[in-house]
Design a protein around this motif. Sequence first.
Motif, PDB file in Angstrom:
ATOM      1  N   THR A   6       0.971  -0.993   0.051  1.00  0.00           N
ATOM      2  CA  THR A   6       0.188   0.135   0.046  1.00  0.00           C
ATOM      3  C   THR A   6       0.934   1.195   0.054  1.00  0.00           C
ATOM      4  N   GLU A   7       1.827   1.376   0.666  1.00  0.00           N
ATOM      5  CA  GLU A   7       2.611   2.386   0.740  1.00  0.00           C
ATOM      6  C   GLU A   7       3.546   2.541  -0.432  1.00  0.00           C
ATOM      7  N   PHE A   8       3.953   1.462  -0.887  1.00  0.00           N
ATOM      8  CA  PHE A   8       4.710   1.498  -2.324  1.00  0.00           C
ATOM      9  C   PHE A   8       3.868   2.141  -3.429  1.00  0.00           C
ATOM     10  N   LYS A   9       2.512   1.679  -3.190  1.00  0.00           N
ATOM     11  CA  LYS A   9       1.571   2.261  -4.382  1.00  0.00           C
ATOM     12  C   LYS A   9       1.307   3.474  -4.313  1.00  0.00           C
ATOM     13  N   MET A  10       1.097   4.036  -3.049  1.00  0.00           N
ATOM     14  CA  MET A  10       0.868   5.448  -2.774  1.00  0.00           C
ATOM     15  C   MET A  10       1.878   6.400  -3.008  1.00  0.00           C
ATOM     16  N   ASN A  11       3.249   5.951  -3.048  1.00  0.00           N
ATOM     17  CA  ASN A  11       4.440   6.705  -3.119  1.00  0.00           C
ATOM     18  C   ASN A  11       5.372   6.316  -3.991  1.00  0.00           C
ATOM     19  N   LEU A  12       4.795   5.777  -5.398  1.00  0.00           N
ATOM     20  CA  LEU A  12       5.810   5.132  -6.349  1.00  0.00           C
ATOM     21  C   LEU A  12       6.959   5.927  -6.544  1.00  0.00           C
ATOM     22  N   GLY A  13       6.599   7.407  -6.832  1.00  0.00           N
ATOM     23  CA  GLY A  13       7.633   8.188  -7.337  1.00  0.00           C
ATOM     24  C   GLY A  13       8.871   8.312  -6.175  1.00  0.00           C
ATOM     25  N   LYS A  14       8.504   8.294  -4.932  1.00  0.00           N
ATOM     26  CA  LYS A  14       9.553   8.342  -3.955  1.00  0.00           C
ATOM     27  C   LYS A  14      10.282   7.241  -4.117  1.00  0.00           C
ATOM     28  N   TYR A  15       9.903   6.002  -4.352  1.00  0.00           N
ATOM     29  CA  TYR A  15      10.559   4.915  -4.171  1.00  0.00           C
ATOM     30  C   TYR A  15      11.514   4.692  -5.568  1.00  0.00           C
ATOM     31  N   LEU A  16      10.889   5.413  -6.807  1.00  0.00           N
ATOM     32  CA  LEU A  16      11.645   5.061  -7.902  1.00  0.00           C
ATOM     33  C   LEU A  16      13.091   6.021  -7.761  1.00  0.00           C
ATOM     34  N   GLU A  17      12.821   6.909  -6.884  1.00  0.00           N
ATOM     35  CA  GLU A  17      13.976   7.852  -6.908  1.00  0.00           C
ATOM     36  C   GLU A  17      14.930   7.069  -5.720  1.00  0.00           C
ATOM     37  N   LEU A  18      14.510   6.570  -4.742  1.00  0.00           N
ATOM     38  CA  LEU A  18      15.152   6.087  -3.569  1.00  0.00           C
ATOM     39  C   LEU A  18      15.874   4.599  -4.077  1.00  0.00           C
ATOM     40  N   VAL A  19      15.558   4.036  -5.095  1.00  0.00           N
ATOM     41  CA  VAL A  19      16.109   2.875  -5.539  1.00  0.00           C
ATOM     42  C   VAL A  19      17.389   2.935  -6.112  1.00  0.00           C
ATOM     43  N   THR A  21      19.724   4.539  -4.622  1.00  0.00           N
ATOM     44  CA  THR A  21      20.636   4.497  -3.575  1.00  0.00           C
ATOM     45  C   THR A  21      20.589   2.996  -2.828  1.00  0.00           C
ATOM     46  N   GLU A  22      19.453   2.306  -2.754  1.00  0.00           N
ATOM     47  CA  GLU A  22      19.002   1.257  -1.909  1.00  0.00           C
ATOM     48  C   GLU A  22      18.166   0.356  -2.596  1.00  0.00           C
ATOM     49  N   ASP A  23      18.054  -0.803  -2.308  1.00  0.00           N
ATOM     50  CA  ASP A  23      17.176  -1.986  -2.748  1.00  0.00           C
ATOM     51  C   ASP A  23      15.808  -1.792  -1.859  1.00  0.00           C
ATOM     52  N   ILE A  24      14.535  -2.022  -2.716  1.00  0.00           N
ATOM     53  CA  ILE A  24      13.319  -1.665  -1.931  1.00  0.00           C
ATOM     54  C   ILE A  24      12.832  -3.125  -1.858  1.00  0.00           C
ATOM     55  N   TRP A  25      12.515  -3.794  -0.941  1.00  0.00           N
ATOM     56  CA  TRP A  25      11.693  -4.897  -0.678  1.00  0.00           C
ATOM     57  C   TRP A  25      10.110  -4.335  -0.224  1.00  0.00           C
ATOM     58  N   VAL A  26       9.073  -5.072  -0.999  1.00  0.00           N
ATOM     59  CA  VAL A  26       7.752  -4.594  -0.863  1.00  0.00           C
ATOM     60  C   VAL A  26       7.068  -5.999  -0.124  1.00  0.00           C
ATOM     61  N   MET A  32       7.024 -11.205   1.778  1.00  0.00           N
ATOM     62  CA  MET A  32       7.871 -10.497   0.711  1.00  0.00           C
ATOM     63  C   MET A  32       7.223 -10.812  -0.297  1.00  0.00           C
ATOM     64  N   VAL A  33       6.794  -9.860  -1.259  1.00  0.00           N
ATOM     65  CA  VAL A  33       6.269 -10.152  -2.679  1.00  0.00           C
ATOM     66  C   VAL A  33       7.039  -9.528  -3.813  1.00  0.00           C
ATOM     67  N   ALA A  34       8.062  -8.727  -3.453  1.00  0.00           N
ATOM     68  CA  ALA A  34       8.839  -8.075  -4.582  1.00  0.00           C
ATOM     69  C   ALA A  34      10.030  -7.447  -4.150  1.00  0.00           C
ATOM     70  N   LYS A  35      10.960  -7.189  -4.949  1.00  0.00           N
ATOM     71  CA  LYS A  35      12.094  -6.437  -4.633  1.00  0.00           C
ATOM     72  C   LYS A  35      12.422  -5.652  -5.923  1.00  0.00           C
ATOM     73  N   LEU A  36      12.446  -4.377  -5.546  1.00  0.00           N
ATOM     74  CA  LEU A  36      12.830  -3.196  -6.682  1.00  0.00           C
ATOM     75  C   LEU A  36      14.395  -3.044  -6.599  1.00  0.00           C
ATOM     76  N   VAL A  37      14.990  -3.149  -7.544  1.00  0.00           N
ATOM     77  CA  VAL A  37      16.501  -2.931  -7.476  1.00  0.00           C
ATOM     78  C   VAL A  37      17.070  -1.748  -8.591  1.00  0.00           C
ATOM     79  N   ASN A  38      18.201  -1.203  -8.747  1.00  0.00           N
ATOM     80  CA  ASN A  38      18.468  -0.575  -9.381  1.00  0.00           C
ATOM     81  C   ASN A  38      19.135  -1.262 -10.573  1.00  0.00           C
ATOM     82  N   PRO A  39      18.873  -1.102 -11.954  1.00  0.00           N
ATOM     83  CA  PRO A  39      19.194  -1.885 -12.903  1.00  0.00           C
ATOM     84  C   PRO A  39      20.663  -1.463 -13.363  1.00  0.00           C
TER      85      PRO A  39
END
Length: 78
Positions: A6-19, A21-26, A32-39
């Motif tokens: 829910t937090e990820f969906k509501m603040n997608l832009g924030k986490y796209l910027e944050l990725v 510098t660090e990995d994001i686990w959702v 755990m359902v997803a991991k967002l990493v810097n490509p």
Amino acid sequence: MQVTATEFKMNLGKYLELVHTEDIWVTKNGKMVAKLVNPNVSSVDQISGILAGKVPEDIDRHSIREERISGYADDYRY
């Protein structure tokens, strides 16, 4: 960093910027359902740097040492 779906969906832009510098686990329902990493960063490079004892540039070695020493001092206080 770990965030709820829910937090990820509501603040997608924030986490796209944050990725950058660090990995994001959702998580969803506590699992755990997803991991967002810097490509642009190879996970092999990250792991080999850690195994070789390479400290990222944004970490101050002196502060790490002081933090460890203070942690040991807390264990031995009477």
